[in-house]
Design an enzyme around this catalytic site. Structure first.
Site, PDB file in Angstrom:
ATOM      1  N   CYS A  74       0.816  -1.228   0.000  1.00 41.74           N
ATOM      2  CA  CYS A  74       0.000   0.000   0.000  1.00 41.74           C
ATOM      3  C   CYS A  74       0.843   1.269   0.000  1.00 41.74           C
ATOM      4  CB  CYS A  74      -0.996  -0.003   1.163  1.00 41.74           C
ATOM      5  SG  CYS A  74      -0.299  -0.228   2.802  1.00 41.74           S
ATOM      6  N   ASP A 279      -7.371   5.664  -1.700  1.00 40.77           N
ATOM      7  CA  ASP A 279      -7.048   4.463  -0.935  1.00 40.77           C
ATOM      8  C   ASP A 279      -6.578   3.348  -1.865  1.00 40.77           C
ATOM      9  OD1 ASP A 279      -7.031   2.238   0.732  1.00 40.77           O
ATOM     10  OD2 ASP A 279      -8.740   2.955   1.892  1.00 40.77           O
ATOM     11  N   HIS A 281      -6.209   0.208  -1.115  1.00 39.36           N
ATOM     12  CA  HIS A 281      -6.569  -1.109  -0.588  1.00 39.36           C
ATOM     13  C   HIS A 281      -7.727  -1.760  -1.338  1.00 39.36           C
ATOM     14  CE1 HIS A 281      -4.323   0.777   2.718  1.00 39.36           C
ATOM     15  NE2 HIS A 281      -3.953  -0.441   3.013  1.00 39.36           N
TER      16      HIS A 281
END
Length: 394
Positions: A74, A279, A281
């Site tokens: 990430c 993000d 993820h």
């Protein structure tokens, strides 16, 4: 695979909050918007940012390594996003907008190809992971903000198309003289000429330096300035909050990479007391360019309202980024930073100085081989302070 990844992959794009109805200004990478009257413009701006997420089924890293970065990549993806924003500003301009299905400019396609998940792309997950080994991070290990900044600095040297100077300002200090010598290398050439050949030959030497610089597209090499910072011990010190917000208001802003326990994010702005972020993820299949190098690009743009989190949830270990295409833009950034440091109500996050303090030694000035012992020491400090954060992130 961590719980956060499972959650995001399960939700996909179905349950994201709409943007808040508020009279407070919305700031996205130096642009101010009204959430009441410019919601479409806000979403267009956010969607136009490059969104790099976990991917699966790409060629093995190093030939025999991982074929997915789910659960560990990430921060590497956040590093790609902040550098991707710099490349967009460099080649397309901050006002460029992406629209689904429209024919894209060649520069845009070249930028995307620099991040495709394969070993020969300048800034691929393969290159970042393998270059990170030299920073003491085995392939598959989570990175801190400083490590990814140092890796991007190394990789940018090989990007002869963009010709960026990626400078990582250490010890919470930005040194103006150091940056100008990196972005205008002809200054050193001119200085050497004036010392060795006298004033009479200086003009000829400068002409040679200018010719060299023009060959490299400009007298100023575009600057990507990354500043690893620690804004507290276990939590962000509230004295830095207003200063951090004002960084997103600067026209040179590239945003901030950092996170909170369980995840790293790419922060691109704020509204009220909430940070706006992209993000990484979400695990998506790896993308393969077409034979003509065109890239199916819809999965590289976040087409839902951006995520938000309260600023106090931010982990104190971050890296702030800024892009200065010209010397005038850098001078303007310096002026704005000095004004911010004079304002009441916030604590400066870093120091801006004209020349190198006597107690500091510059890695760039010494032209050391790229083991970056200074950055290793800083990252070990970050690691010792953020051990729980990094363990949770794996």
């Amino acid at each position: 695979m961590d719980a956060a990844t499972l959650t995001y992959d399960t939700l996909r794009f179905g349950e994201f909050e709409d943007f808040p109805e508020t009279s407070e200004p919305v700031w996205i990478l130096g642009k101010e918007y009204s959430a009441l009257t410019e919601k479409d413009e806000i979403l267009s701006d956010v969607t136009s940012r490059l969104w790099f997420t976990y991917r699966k089924n790409f060629p093995p890293i190093g030939g025999t390594g991982p074929t997915s970065d789910t659960g560990w990549g990430c921060m590497l993806r956040c590093g790609q996003m902040i550098l991707g924003e710099a490349l967009v500003c460099r080649h397309l301009g901050r006002d460029w907008r992406w629209a689904k299905g429209q024919k894209q400019r060649e520069e845009y396609i070249s930028i995307l190809n620099a991040f495709i998940d394969k070993k020969d792309s300048y800034y691929s997950i393969h290159q970042i992971a393998q270059m990170g080994v030299g920073e003491g991070k085995p392939i598959g290990q989570w990175y801190g903000p400083n490590t990814v900044a140092q890796v991007l600095k190394k990789l940018a040297v090989f990007d002869t198309w963009s010709r960026l100077v990626v400078h990582v300002a250490m010890d919470n200090t930005v040194i103006i003289e150091e940056i100008k010598r990196l972005c205008m290398p002809w200054l050193d050439l001119a200085g050497a000429c004036s010392e060795s050949e006298g004033v009479g030959e200086l003009n000829g030497c400068l002409e040679g330096a200018c010719a060299l610089a023009e060959e490299e597209t400009a007298l100023w090499k575009p600057l990507v300035l990354l500043i690893p910072l620690r804004l507290g011990l276990s939590d962000i010190n509230e004295a830095y909050i207003e200063t951090l917000k004002q960084c997103f208001m600067l026209p040179q802003s590239l945003g901030v990479i950092g996170g909170k326990p369980n995840s790293a994010h790419y922060f691109i702005g704020y509204v009220g007391e909430e940070l706006i972020y992209l993000d990484p993820h979400t695990t998506q299949p790896a993308v393969e360019p077409y034979e003509d190098s065109q890239v199916p690009d819809e999965t590289y743009h976040c087409q839902h309202p951006p995520c938000r989190m309260h600023i106090c949830e931010l982990d104190p270990s971050i890296a702030a980024g800024f892009f200065c295409r010209t010397e005038d833009e850098f001078d303007d950034w310096c002026m704005r930073i000095r004004r911010l440091s004079c304002k009441r109500g916030g604590l400066p996050m870093f120091e801006l100085v004209d020349s190198q303090p006597a107690h500091m030694v510059s890695v760039d000035a010494l032209n050391l081989t790229p083991d970056f012992s200074d950055s290793d020491r800083l990252e070990r400090f970050f690691d010792s302070e953020d051990e729980e954060f990094e363990i949770l992130s794996l």
